[in-house]
Design a protein around this motif. Sequence first.
Motif, PDB file in Angstrom:
ATOM      1  N   ARG A  13     -80.066  65.828  16.951  1.00  0.00           N
ATOM      2  CA  ARG A  13     -80.697  64.547  17.239  1.00  0.00           C
ATOM      3  C   ARG A  13     -80.963  64.372  18.728  1.00  0.00           C
ATOM      4  N   ILE A  14     -80.031  64.820  19.546  1.00  0.00           N
ATOM      5  CA  ILE A  14     -80.224  64.722  20.996  1.00  0.00           C
ATOM      6  C   ILE A  14     -81.375  65.620  21.448  1.00  0.00           C
ATOM      7  N   ILE A  15     -81.390  66.851  20.956  1.00  0.00           N
ATOM      8  CA  ILE A  15     -82.455  67.792  21.327  1.00  0.00           C
ATOM      9  C   ILE A  15     -83.818  67.276  20.853  1.00  0.00           C
ATOM     10  N   ASP A  16     -83.891  66.801  19.626  1.00  0.00           N
ATOM     11  CA  ASP A  16     -85.165  66.286  19.102  1.00  0.00           C
ATOM     12  C   ASP A  16     -85.624  65.062  19.879  1.00  0.00           C
ATOM     13  N   GLY A  17     -84.677  64.173  20.186  1.00  0.00           N
ATOM     14  CA  GLY A  17     -85.033  62.995  20.965  1.00  0.00           C
ATOM     15  C   GLY A  17     -85.486  63.359  22.366  1.00  0.00           C
ATOM     16  N   ALA A  18     -84.819  64.329  22.972  1.00  0.00           N
ATOM     17  CA  ALA A  18     -85.200  64.776  24.309  1.00  0.00           C
ATOM     18  C   ALA A  18     -86.591  65.388  24.307  1.00  0.00           C
ATOM     19  N   LEU A  19     -86.925  66.128  23.270  1.00  0.00           N
ATOM     20  CA  LEU A  19     -88.259  66.714  23.178  1.00  0.00           C
ATOM     21  C   LEU A  19     -89.320  65.620  23.196  1.00  0.00           C
ATOM     22  N   ARG A  20     -89.095  64.564  22.446  1.00  0.00           N
ATOM     23  CA  ARG A  20     -90.062  63.459  22.407  1.00  0.00           C
ATOM     24  C   ARG A  20     -90.159  62.760  23.765  1.00  0.00           C
ATOM     25  N   ARG A  21     -89.016  62.453  24.352  1.00  0.00           N
ATOM     26  CA  ARG A  21     -89.015  61.704  25.616  1.00  0.00           C
ATOM     27  C   ARG A  21     -89.569  62.551  26.765  1.00  0.00           C
ATOM     28  N   PHE A  22     -89.092  63.792  26.872  1.00  0.00           N
ATOM     29  CA  PHE A  22     -89.541  64.645  27.968  1.00  0.00           C
ATOM     30  C   PHE A  22     -91.037  64.909  27.892  1.00  0.00           C
ATOM     31  N   SER A  23     -91.544  65.142  26.681  1.00  0.00           N
ATOM     32  CA  SER A  23     -92.964  65.463  26.547  1.00  0.00           C
ATOM     33  C   SER A  23     -93.847  64.252  26.829  1.00  0.00           C
ATOM     34  N   GLN A  24     -93.349  63.054  26.544  1.00  0.00           N
ATOM     35  CA  GLN A  24     -94.138  61.846  26.760  1.00  0.00           C
ATOM     36  C   GLN A  24     -94.025  61.318  28.188  1.00  0.00           C
ATOM     37  N   ASP A  25     -92.804  61.320  28.728  1.00  0.00           N
ATOM     38  CA  ASP A  25     -92.566  60.682  30.024  1.00  0.00           C
ATOM     39  C   ASP A  25     -92.331  61.660  31.164  1.00  0.00           C
ATOM     40  N   GLY A  26     -92.054  62.928  30.835  1.00  0.00           N
ATOM     41  CA  GLY A  26     -91.652  63.879  31.852  1.00  0.00           C
ATOM     42  C   GLY A  26     -90.155  63.822  32.067  1.00  0.00           C
ATOM     43  N   VAL A  27     -89.586  64.913  32.538  1.00  0.00           N
ATOM     44  CA  VAL A  27     -88.136  64.986  32.699  1.00  0.00           C
ATOM     45  C   VAL A  27     -87.654  64.031  33.787  1.00  0.00           C
ATOM     46  N   SER A  28     -88.351  63.995  34.917  1.00  0.00           N
ATOM     47  CA  SER A  28     -87.878  63.176  36.037  1.00  0.00           C
ATOM     48  C   SER A  28     -87.884  61.693  35.696  1.00  0.00           C
ATOM     49  N   ALA A  29     -88.833  61.236  34.874  1.00  0.00           N
ATOM     50  CA  ALA A  29     -88.931  59.816  34.537  1.00  0.00           C
ATOM     51  C   ALA A  29     -88.044  59.417  33.363  1.00  0.00           C
ATOM     52  N   THR A  30     -87.486  60.385  32.678  1.00  0.00           N
ATOM     53  CA  THR A  30     -86.614  60.099  31.528  1.00  0.00           C
ATOM     54  C   THR A  30     -85.197  59.821  32.003  1.00  0.00           C
ATOM     55  N   THR A  31     -84.638  58.716  31.560  1.00  0.00           N
ATOM     56  CA  THR A  31     -83.270  58.370  31.936  1.00  0.00           C
ATOM     57  C   THR A  31     -82.298  58.808  30.856  1.00  0.00           C
ATOM     58  N   LEU A  32     -81.037  58.897  31.248  1.00  0.00           N
ATOM     59  CA  LEU A  32     -80.002  59.243  30.277  1.00  0.00           C
ATOM     60  C   LEU A  32     -79.903  58.177  29.193  1.00  0.00           C
TER      61      LEU A  32
END
Length: 201
Positions: A13-32
Amino acid sequence: MKSVKSGRDGRTRIIDGALRRFSQDGVSATTLASLREESGVSVGSFYHHFASKEHVFGVLYAEILTMYQDAFLGELMRHDDARAGIEAIVTFHMTWCGDHPDRARLLISERPPRREEPGGAEVGDARRAFFRKVAEWWRPHMKAGLLQPVPPTMCYVLWLGPAQEMCRLWFAGAHHPTAEEIAALCGAAWHSLRQPSAELT
């Protein structure tokens, strides 16, 4: 057994959620916090699996890279002909990116983790193993006077650089590549990588 299953589900679930967030917002703009919200896990569950946002990214990037490289090599090894292999990989790349846009965005847009960063050692090892296998396919065609003796970085740039730029436009919503354009990218890759003595047609 139930706790093992729950652990696997939490990591997934964490990996899948990270894929969605990182791809949409970018890694730097994604918060914990947004990562946890997207995956629906508690603080304790998150830290049970990952030490930081960067740790999640490193693991995710390494997994995506392995997925792409395995598929790349599977396609390349199907072709004994130099030109057929070069052009097939360009088509493969465009198709793979279209089939996996979220994963492709990360590979295209984000800097790979450095060796000292989470996932960096795995990514570096995977790249070296990948390029060795590509070189094994390449070498006989180079000796036969068909493909140029180019180092890995230049090989990548000449082979897939234009296709990467087309994907950037595609993902930005600026242009959708046509079959004719993909065919033109295939031809451009061959003419960039062939030796001058190779057949021009």
